[in-house]
Design an enzyme around this catalytic site. Structure first.
Site, short mmCIF file in Angstrom:
data_model
loop_
_atom_site.label_atom_id
_atom_site.label_comp_id
_atom_site.label_asym_id
_atom_site.label_seq_id
_atom_site.Cartn_x
_atom_site.Cartn_y
_atom_site.Cartn_z
N LYS A 103 0.87 -1.18 0.00
CA LYS A 103 0.00 0.00 0.00
C LYS A 103 0.90 1.22 0.00
CE LYS A 103 -4.51 1.02 0.64
NZ LYS A 103 -5.73 0.29 0.31
N VAL A 204 -24.31 5.22 1.25
CA VAL A 204 -24.71 4.79 -0.09
C VAL A 204 -23.92 5.58 -1.13
CG1 VAL A 204 -26.94 3.71 0.31
CG2 VAL A 204 -26.82 6.20 0.27
N GLY A 205 -22.60 5.51 -0.99
CA GLY A 205 -21.69 6.08 -1.98
C GLY A 205 -21.48 5.08 -3.11
N GLY A 208 -21.99 1.42 -1.63
CA GLY A 208 -23.29 1.23 -0.99
C GLY A 208 -24.46 1.30 -1.96
N HIS A 209 -24.44 2.25 -2.89
CA HIS A 209 -25.62 2.37 -3.77
C HIS A 209 -25.71 1.19 -4.73
CE1 HIS A 209 -23.41 4.05 -7.31
NE2 HIS A 209 -24.50 3.71 -7.97
N1 LIG Z 1 -14.62 1.56 -3.83
C1 LIG Z 1 -14.10 0.36 -3.68
O1 LIG Z 1 -13.87 -0.39 -4.65
C2 LIG Z 1 -13.82 -0.17 -2.30
C3 LIG Z 1 -13.16 -1.41 -2.18
C4 LIG Z 1 -12.93 -1.95 -0.91
C5 LIG Z 1 -13.36 -1.24 0.21
N2 LIG Z 1 -13.98 -0.03 0.06
C6 LIG Z 1 -14.43 0.67 1.28
O2 LIG Z 1 -15.84 0.84 1.23
C7 LIG Z 1 -16.21 2.04 1.91
C8 LIG Z 1 -17.01 2.92 0.97
O3 LIG Z 1 -16.23 3.20 -0.17
P1 LIG Z 1 -16.84 4.01 -1.41
O4 LIG Z 1 -15.87 3.81 -2.52
O5 LIG Z 1 -18.27 3.66 -1.59
O6 LIG Z 1 -16.70 5.49 -0.85
P2 LIG Z 1 -17.67 6.73 -1.13
O7 LIG Z 1 -16.95 7.90 -0.59
O8 LIG Z 1 -18.14 6.75 -2.54
O9 LIG Z 1 -18.96 6.42 -0.22
C9 LIG Z 1 -18.97 6.53 1.17
C10 LIG Z 1 -20.36 7.06 1.56
O10 LIG Z 1 -20.45 7.03 2.98
C11 LIG Z 1 -21.07 8.25 3.39
N3 LIG Z 1 -20.72 8.48 4.79
C12 LIG Z 1 -19.58 9.02 5.31
N4 LIG Z 1 -19.66 9.06 6.65
C13 LIG Z 1 -20.86 8.55 6.97
C14 LIG Z 1 -21.53 8.33 8.20
N5 LIG Z 1 -20.96 8.66 9.37
N6 LIG Z 1 -22.77 7.79 8.18
C15 LIG Z 1 -23.36 7.47 7.02
N7 LIG Z 1 -22.76 7.65 5.81
C16 LIG Z 1 -21.54 8.18 5.81
C17 LIG Z 1 -20.56 9.29 2.43
O11 LIG Z 1 -21.40 10.43 2.41
C18 LIG Z 1 -20.58 8.52 1.11
O12 LIG Z 1 -21.81 8.64 0.45
C19 LIG Z 1 -14.88 2.66 2.39
O13 LIG Z 1 -14.63 2.22 3.71
C20 LIG Z 1 -13.84 2.06 1.45
O14 LIG Z 1 -12.56 2.03 2.05
C21 LIG Z 1 -14.24 0.51 -1.16
#
Ligand SMILES: NC(=O)c1ccc[n+]([C@@H]2O[C@H](COP(=O)([O-])OP(=O)(O)OC[C@H]3O[C@@H](n4cnc5c(N)ncnc54)[C@H](O)[C@@H]3O)[C@@H](O)[C@H]2O)c1
Length: 381
Positions: A103, A204-205, A208-209
């Site tokens: 990393k 639901v980023g 989540g979505h």
């Molecule tokens: N994107 C990937 O491929 C991937 C892969 C492995 C792990 N992850 C992990 O998954 C998680 C989400 O990643 P992502 O890419 O969807 O990020 P993202 O930033 O698109 O979505 C995160 C969402 O969480 C919301 N959020 C932040 N704090 C919050 C809270 N206290 N309560 C409710 N909602 C809250 C944000 O507003 C946002 O909509 C992270 O922990 C990331 O490390 C992502």
């Protein structure tokens, strides 16, 4: 420790989020191990200050994303990259990849400090490691940034589709989380279907979505929360039947069967576990356990926890596939195996009388050790 970059709090500004590694990361079952290599990279003109950490190359070249983050101190950046690289070794091992764990962190505010020169300078450091470390996206970096880094290094993945890359890794991350949740449902209810189950999704980023899409398609009832109102509205426009609540406290108090943390790390703390109605926890967020010991609290309350780094490995599976010329069908088929791996972890946990998080760590350590050892076989000249 003396700061290599001479950073102070004033240089970097406050840490603004909490999605940094915590005690709940992979590898907390005892074996911390020793990192193979930690490289400090600095380029005065572009302002680059980065740390690349390689935890293990036992299974192949290390693979893990680059986090661009305004760390409060160099020590905080170092602690994060050490934890994250170790977690990647465990994640890649259980994803069945021929990759070790690595990393990188770039210290700075991406909205202010990210420039072409800085990214390209960073790319040259990645290249200088000769393929021992392959980089990809993480918090604060995007596929477009990987395209820029790739102008200086061959050891980059997660590029844009236009440049032959795998694109947005959240597609298979969400798919893998859904597979892990199906395995948890099979273990608890005797059927993988989520039809009629009530699932609470926190965040639901990007991930989540997409998870909500899979759940709705499978016939689940979904309730969500997000600090970003627009993110909630986007989901409700697509699926008007999805309910929304104000925050995590309200979500876990709902009569839900499954809690899916998909926001930042540390969702599973003492209060959350104590107030939880759900029988299953399975979500995409990294480092869900706020501290070591939460995995046992969950088990003691009869809540089945699907280890975060097992079920969210679809994203790294997606970007690892790009290294061989991206094929979405092949990558999706590999991500579907998260179902079997998750079930296997639940079975081992039951057999060995340990929480699933501990069983996952043991399984990952076994693969790193057993497969890593075959390198001792002499191949001839
Ligand atoms: N994107 C990937 O491929 C991937 C892969 C492995 C792990 N992850 C992990 O998954 C998680 C989400 O990643 P992502 O890419 O969807 O990020 P993202 O930033 O698109 O979505 C995160 C969402 O969480 C919301 N959020 C932040 N704090 C919050 C809270 N206290 N309560 C409710 N909602 C809250 C944000 O507003 C946002 O909509 C992270 O922990 C990331 O490390 C992502």
């Amino acid at each position: 420790m003396t700061d290599v970059f001479g950073l102070s709090h004033k240089d970097t500004g406050p840490v603004t989020g909490n999605d940094v590694s915590t005690a709940g990361s992979a590898g907390t079952s005892g074996t911390q191990g020793v990192h193979e290599q930690v490289v400090f990279c600095a380029d005065e003109h572009s302002g680059l200050r980065a740390i690349i950490a390689i935890y293990s190359t036992a299974l192949g070249p290390s693979l893990g994303g680059t986090r661009f983050y305004p760390y409060a101190s160099e020590q905080a950046a170092l602690a994060d990259v050490l934890n994250l690289s170790r977690a990647m070794a465990y994640k890649n091992a259980l994803a069945g990849l021929d990759h070790g764990g690595g990393k990188a962190v770039i210290i700075g505010d991406p909205s202010r400090d990210k420039t072409e020169a800085l990214l390209r300078a960073y790319g040259r450091f990645v290249q200088s490691l000769g393929g021992r470390y392959l980089t990809a996206c993480d918090v604060g970096t995007y596929s477009e940034d990987m395209d820029v880094i790739a102008r200086e290094s061959r050891y980059v993945t997660g590029r844009t589709v236009a440049n032959g890359g795998a694109g947005d890794s959240s597609i298979l991350t969400a798919y893998g989380v859904f597979q892990g949740m199906r395995a948890a449902a099979e273990h608890v209810y005797g059927t993988p279907s989520l039809r009629g189950r009530r699932v609470g999704v926190e965040g639901v980023g990007k991930v989540g979505h997409r998870l909500v899409d899979h759940l709705v398609e499978d016939g689940a009832e979904v309730v969500v929360c997000d600090v970003n109102e627009q993110a909630v509205e986007r989901v409700r426009r697509r699926h008007p039947q999805v309910a929304a609540v104000a925050g995590r406290a309200e979500l876990i108090a709902e009569p839900i069967d499954v809690f899916a943390p998909c926001a930042l790390g540390g969702s599973l703390d003492d209060d959350t576990v104590a107030g939880m109605n759900a029988r299953i926890v399975c979500g995409g967020a990294n480092n869900q356990l706020a501290h070591a010991g939460v995995e046992k609290q969950l088990a003691d309350r009869g809540i089945l926890y699907a280890p975060d780094y097992v079920v969210n490995s679809g994203g790294v599976i997606q970007v690892a596939d790009e290294i061989h010329g991206f094929n979405m069908d092949r990558a999706r088929a590999k991500a579907a195996q998260i179902y079997d791996t998750t079930l296997k972890i639940f079975r081992i946990a039951a057999e060995e009388g340990v929480p699933p998080a501990v069983a996952a760590d043991r399984l990952a350590e076994r693969r790193m050790s057993e497969v890593g050892r075959i390198r001792a076989i002499w191949l001839g000249q």
